[in-house]
Design an enzyme around this catalytic site. Sequence first.
Site, PDB file in Angstrom:
ATOM      1  CB  SER A 230      -0.891   0.026   1.246  1.00 46.94           C
ATOM      2  OG  SER A 230      -0.110   0.292   2.405  1.00 46.94           O
ATOM      3  CG  ASP A 231       1.186   5.934  -1.281  1.00 53.51           C
ATOM      4  OD1 ASP A 231       2.128   6.084  -0.477  1.00 53.51           O
ATOM      5  OD2 ASP A 231       0.953   6.734  -2.206  1.00 53.51           O
ATOM      6  CD1 TRP A 232       4.667   5.151   5.160  1.00 43.91           C
ATOM      7  CD2 TRP A 232       4.512   3.873   3.332  1.00 43.91           C
ATOM      8  NE1 TRP A 232       5.712   4.244   5.178  1.00 43.91           N
ATOM      9  CE2 TRP A 232       5.643   3.454   4.067  1.00 43.91           C
ATOM     10  CE3 TRP A 232       4.215   3.206   2.151  1.00 43.91           C
ATOM     11  CZ2 TRP A 232       6.476   2.407   3.670  1.00 43.91           C
ATOM     12  CZ3 TRP A 232       5.046   2.151   1.741  1.00 43.91           C
ATOM     13  CH2 TRP A 232       6.145   1.778   2.499  1.00 43.91           C
TER      14      TRP A 232
END
Length: 817
Positions: A230-232
């Site tokens: 995932s993106d953060w």
Amino acid sequence: MSSQHVDLEAAIDAALPALDLDAKTRLLAGRDMWSLPALPEIGLRSLVLSDGPIGVRGVRWTAADPSIALPSPTAMAATWDPGLIRRAGHLLAQEARRKGVHVLLAPTVNLHRSPLGGRHFECYSEDPYLTGAIGTGYVRGVQEGGVGTTVKHFVANDAETDRFTVDNVVDERTLRELYLAPFEMIVSGAKPWGVMAAYNSVNGRTMTEHDELQNGVLREEWGFDGAIVSDWFAARSTVGAIGGGLDMAMPGPRTVYGAALAEAVRAGEVSESTVDDAVRRVLRLAARTGVWDRVAPAVTELPAPIDGVALARELAGRAFVLLRNQDDVLPLDPARHGTVALLGAAARDARVLGGGSAQVFPARVVSPLDGLRAALPEDALTFRIGADPTDELGVADTGFALRAVCRDADGVVLGEEVLPNGMVQWFGDDLPSGVTHDRLHTVEITGTFTPRESGLHAFGTKGLGAFVLSVNGEARFDGAAVADGGDPFEAFFAAPAERATVELTAGETVEVGLTYTVPDTSDAPMRAVSCALAHREPRRDGDELIGEAVAAAAAADTAIVVVATTERVESEGFDRADLRLPGRQDELVHRVAAVNPRTVVVVNSGSPVEMPWRDEVAAVLLSWFPGQEAGSALADVLLGQAEPGGRLPTTWPARLENAPVTQVRPVAGKLAYDEGVFIGYRAWQRDKVEPAYWFGHGLGYTDWSYERARVVPPDTADGDVRVTVTVHNAGTRDGREVVQVYAARPDSTVDRPHRWLAGFATVECAAGARATVDITIPRRTFAHWTTTWTTEPGDFELHIGRSVADIRLVRPVTVKP
């Protein structure tokens, strides 16, 4: 299938039964900001990830741990040279190994849909083929160095406004032909070990849960066998994310995976076999990067060591794009035109990289002023500020000597650390020795400041929380900064706030201090400490500054004006409002050009800006965000030691209102890609509007003629087309050319672009010599998407030339349906 692959899959088969459910779900969740947990029971060490588009930050977001800073991704794409970017990948892998990093969170292969995209500089191009080719070189280079990549942001993450919640509505053809295309090209050509899922939604489903695109297209259709991270803070749903194909929920330890995922399995909401599939992919990534002791890493023979400073300098020069060069004012000849007036605040304080996740902290930065002083004879150069692009404060740097002192609630010192500048950014357990989040109460940034200018200096704060600011022992501010937006990175990316002004004298040292009371973050997804002491030098009267610059320009043989954007214009977290240069920089150029016919403008920006003076000046040179060796590379190019080798990776509009796509703000939560496949030069040609400079444009220091082209049809019905092109360096200098091939379909029954990039190659050639290049045109170039890839019956054309608008040769080609 290689024996290493067989051994790897067998090792995974043996490891899975040895892990209980809690261990498996723990592996899929971040241990902290940048790493996954170790599993000693199977010999697995912690996997470390780091931001890395242009340099490897490592796990510490601080100038105390410097990194090589290469030019921006737009600059990388401007080289049109995947081989050079592959070498840059080798360097980045070398940097990653030095910092103990196993996976880079790069490259960014979203497209330049609109010039207003705030993260435009971190993406390569408006064209999917060029983006895919450069991205393929990057991924190959990094992974040949034994370090993983995560190609991002999958998919249609092309603007920053409401990036966490926006639903991008994209029709299937547009999605396939434009936005998915570079990802597919990289998966096919470079076999990346990771992909990053974006924040946004696509057609109603958030990307971290997008089963159709992640499991269906990426894995089943394209054969991607790596891990999806995932993106953060992008993962929002335990059941949705694991079902949608997300393998790693970052950062940790509080994520939708880990204990939450184990609970979902026990409740019957998630199958354990689905968890096992994700664990398999994460173990595969760990093994390839060498952190699993049971399996040999994917790379055992590393590339030869690379001189990072030398490559940063070479890459910057190769990326510079010469847009205009009237009367061959460039390269400069100091023997004939001996004096130079260098003008613009950005010439002294260069902006070498973009803001946000792409930011690293180089050990040194060579400004244009530094580079030209070193290259020109003594007394040949005069510098004047002329116009400053910003009146904002920046992180305290030049003239400051600082350290951070950490105290508990009773004022007892827990630990301290020397600071290279005024910024503190500590994530997770990355704290000075002896310091813990539970005991940390205040951070005091303290030390001295020796100003280089007399006058009214501004001081300020950056971050969220309570501050006490003092200068020369006197408290100048005592107050708090609170969040006003929904972006969890606001504390890191927001502008500093001005808190006080103090009259100081050049050369007289004063004491400075900023005491920051750390907010309680025990309930936050990630415990972090972020604050900074900010500063701005005395403001001078703008008319006076421009007057001084104009006088210097009038007295010099050549005037070089460096204009720039700022971190408030181009950065992660927000989109641009316009394409104008900030401050009075346009006025400066107009007035300098009026008094010196040999005016050269260097544009220091990561993406397009309006240049209302472009026809008034002798030369325009784009330096992009040129990395740490900016000034040295600029001197090389201006003085002819190197040729400006770049070509535009995106079309530059004359005015924003002429740009085909200017809508980047969602309406009722949705952003409609109504323009379909017509972005960039595809739209400019359809609309018959002339931009300032076309995609692919770029001049060198020599002249080229295109003499012959031969098309070799494919051997098989599904084979590629080859084009052989002969060019002649008709000038008096050795040079480098980018031969560009575009496909076209006259009288097409499909609504398609007038022409679109099909292939390219760089060629070096001595003055007066000829060279021949072979360019492969993938069969997919001629196909369009219906419900599958379809090739329209009939004849296509190949348009060969120096840019999308400068075609020198046309050849027919027949491709069977």
